[in-house]
Design an enzyme around this catalytic site. Structure first.
Site, PDB file in Angstrom:
ATOM      1  CB  CYS A 254      -0.853   0.082   1.290  1.00 50.91           C
ATOM      2  SG  CYS A 254      -1.839  -1.446   1.621  1.00 50.91           S
TER       3      CYS A 254
ATOM      4  CG  HIS B 133      -2.006   4.905  -1.409  1.00 49.14           C
ATOM      5  ND1 HIS B 133      -2.604   5.597  -2.061  1.00 49.14           N
ATOM      6  CD2 HIS B 133      -2.231   3.848  -1.516  1.00 49.14           C
ATOM      7  CE1 HIS B 133      -3.608   4.949  -2.875  1.00 49.14           C
ATOM      8  NE2 HIS B 133      -3.118   4.054  -2.556  1.00 49.14           N
TER       9      HIS B 133
ATOM     10  NE  ARG C 208      -9.946   2.862  -4.524  1.00 50.47           N
ATOM     11  CZ  ARG C 208      -9.339   1.992  -5.264  1.00 50.47           C
ATOM     12  NH1 ARG C 208      -9.618   0.670  -5.044  1.00 50.47           N
ATOM     13  NH2 ARG C 208      -8.223   2.312  -6.166  1.00 50.47           N
TER      14      ARG C 208
ATOM     15  CB  CYS D 171      -6.064  -1.545  -3.226  1.00 52.07           C
ATOM     16  SG  CYS D 171      -6.017   0.346  -3.602  1.00 52.07           S
TER      17      CYS D 171
END
Lengths: 278, 113
Positions: A190, A194, A231, A235
């Protein structure tokens, strides 16, 4: 037997130190992620962080404003579900203080009795269970999605205030570990997108910074509510990993970690997103 | 006139691979179930679909040739051998692309304008 005063003080000091330790560890992680993002995407105000990807994409920001009304029917559907009478005559309001107003900013929270992180969605299902009602699927847009769209709209503007008791430190750490672990066939974490690459574009879409990612859920996409965990599952699929179930401990820990990073930011639920948003 | 036409035709033939006429390689570059390189990288104008994506660097032919064929294929196979920080998928190591596809994609990149 009465607890001797010295022993009591020592126990209190240990408890306080343990509590501060957890708080300090989590806050240190929060500060490190924030510092990294300041380098990656400098100059974003706290208010803008709460917009997610729209903080770095003026086109998305103006489309969000144009489509702000898209959330109204979803919120209305959620309001109806919230007011629906159970078989015993009660409603969901019986389980939440203030009729559900100004509660969302404190979720997820650690339940010391269950020894689990409880999300707002779990709290809804706990209420349904306690009242003998059928549970909602955590990933179902028409029930859980709409309901949380309404519940979170009642906390708009509230500052995220997720608590981190010492006993919850392991859960926060599990969420942090998952966020920074490369997964799946594509080998992304992740954090690859991000934290390390926040503000850049993947498949045309601006990658939202980790700080602020938890403030604007559910999203409204194609007229339906998309919860944070739905969500996350999308991902994970993009990463080529088998997604954890919505409501699993893994995604609850991830949500706990991610929401703690947004502590202090204002909630603004039901942010509009285009149908192609990754 | 005839000579300039001949030269133009010759230039077009030489430039064919660089202009993205290797359809199979371009397909590998674009398809989400294959390389999906287009999700992160921009190509020189006219070679493939335009994108604003910039998770990875813009791919310029001169830079690709500077790296060389072997390094390009090695990079596609497993970019983490060069940098543990890389966010590019290890196409060979994770069997997203087979060796022939990696070879094809490497040649495509090497021939970019």
């Amino acid at each position: 037997m009465r607890c001797p005063e010295a022993l009591f003080r020592a126990a209190a000091a240990v408890a306080l130190a343990a509590s501060c330790g957890a708080f300090a560890a989590a806050d240190q992680v929060k500060a490190e992620v924030a510092a990294r993002l300041q380098q990656q995407v400098p100059g974003i105000s706290a208010a803008d962080y709460a917009l997610g990807a729209a903080a770095l994409d003026n086109e998305l920001r103006s489309k969000m404003q144009e489509n702000a009304a898209a959330s109204a029917p979803v919120i209305e559907a959620g309001k109806k579900l919230f007011g629906r009478k159970f078989g015993n005559g009660r409603t969901l309001a019986a389980c939440f203080p203030n009729g559900g107003r100004r509660i969302a900013a404190a979720y997820p929270q650690y339940d010391a009795r269950l020894k689990r992180v409880v999300t707002l969605e779990m709290a809804v299902n706990q209420c349904l269970k306690a009242n003998g009602e059928a549970l909602y699927e955590a990933a179902d847009a028409d029930t859980m999605g709409a309901l949380t769209a309404y519940l979170r709209s009642l906390s708009d503007g509230q500052r995220v205030a997720v608590r981190m008791p010492a006993a919850a430190e392991e859960r926060f750490e599990a969420g942090r570990r998952l966020y920074f672990t490369r997964l799946g066939q594509r080998n992304f974490a992740c954090a690859s997108c991000h934290v390390q690459s926040a503000g850049r574009r993947y498949a045309e879409q601006v990658l939202s910074p980790a700080v602020g990612q938890a403030t604007h859920w559910p999203l409204i996409r194609d007229g339906r509510a998309v919860t944070l965990q739905v969500r996350m599952r999308e991902c994970l699929e993009l990463m080529g990993a088998a997604p954890f179930a919505a409501g699993s401990d893994e995604l609850n820990h991830l949500e706990y970690f991610l929401t703690y990073l947004s502590n202090g930011l204002a909630l603004k639920a039901n942010a509009w997103r285009p149908s192609t948003a990754p | 006139m005839r000579r300039s036409c001949l030269l133009a035709a010759l230039a077009a033939v030489v430039a064919l691979p660089a202009l993205g006429q290797d359809r199979e390689a371009l397909d590998l570059f674009v398809r989400p179930d294959k390389g999906h390189c287009i999700a992160c990288h921009q190509l020189p104008a006219g070679v493939g679909p335009e994108t604003r994506s910039d998770l990875g660097p813009r791919l310029e032919g001169s830079r690709m040739r500077e790296l060389g064929r072997d390094a390009l294929k090695d990079l596609i196979d497993d970019p983490m051998r060069r940098s543990g920080e890389s966010v590019m998928p290890p196409y060979g190591r994770h069997r997203i692309l087979d060796p022939r596809e990696i070879q094809r994609l490497g040649e495509f990149l090497h021939a970019l304008p």
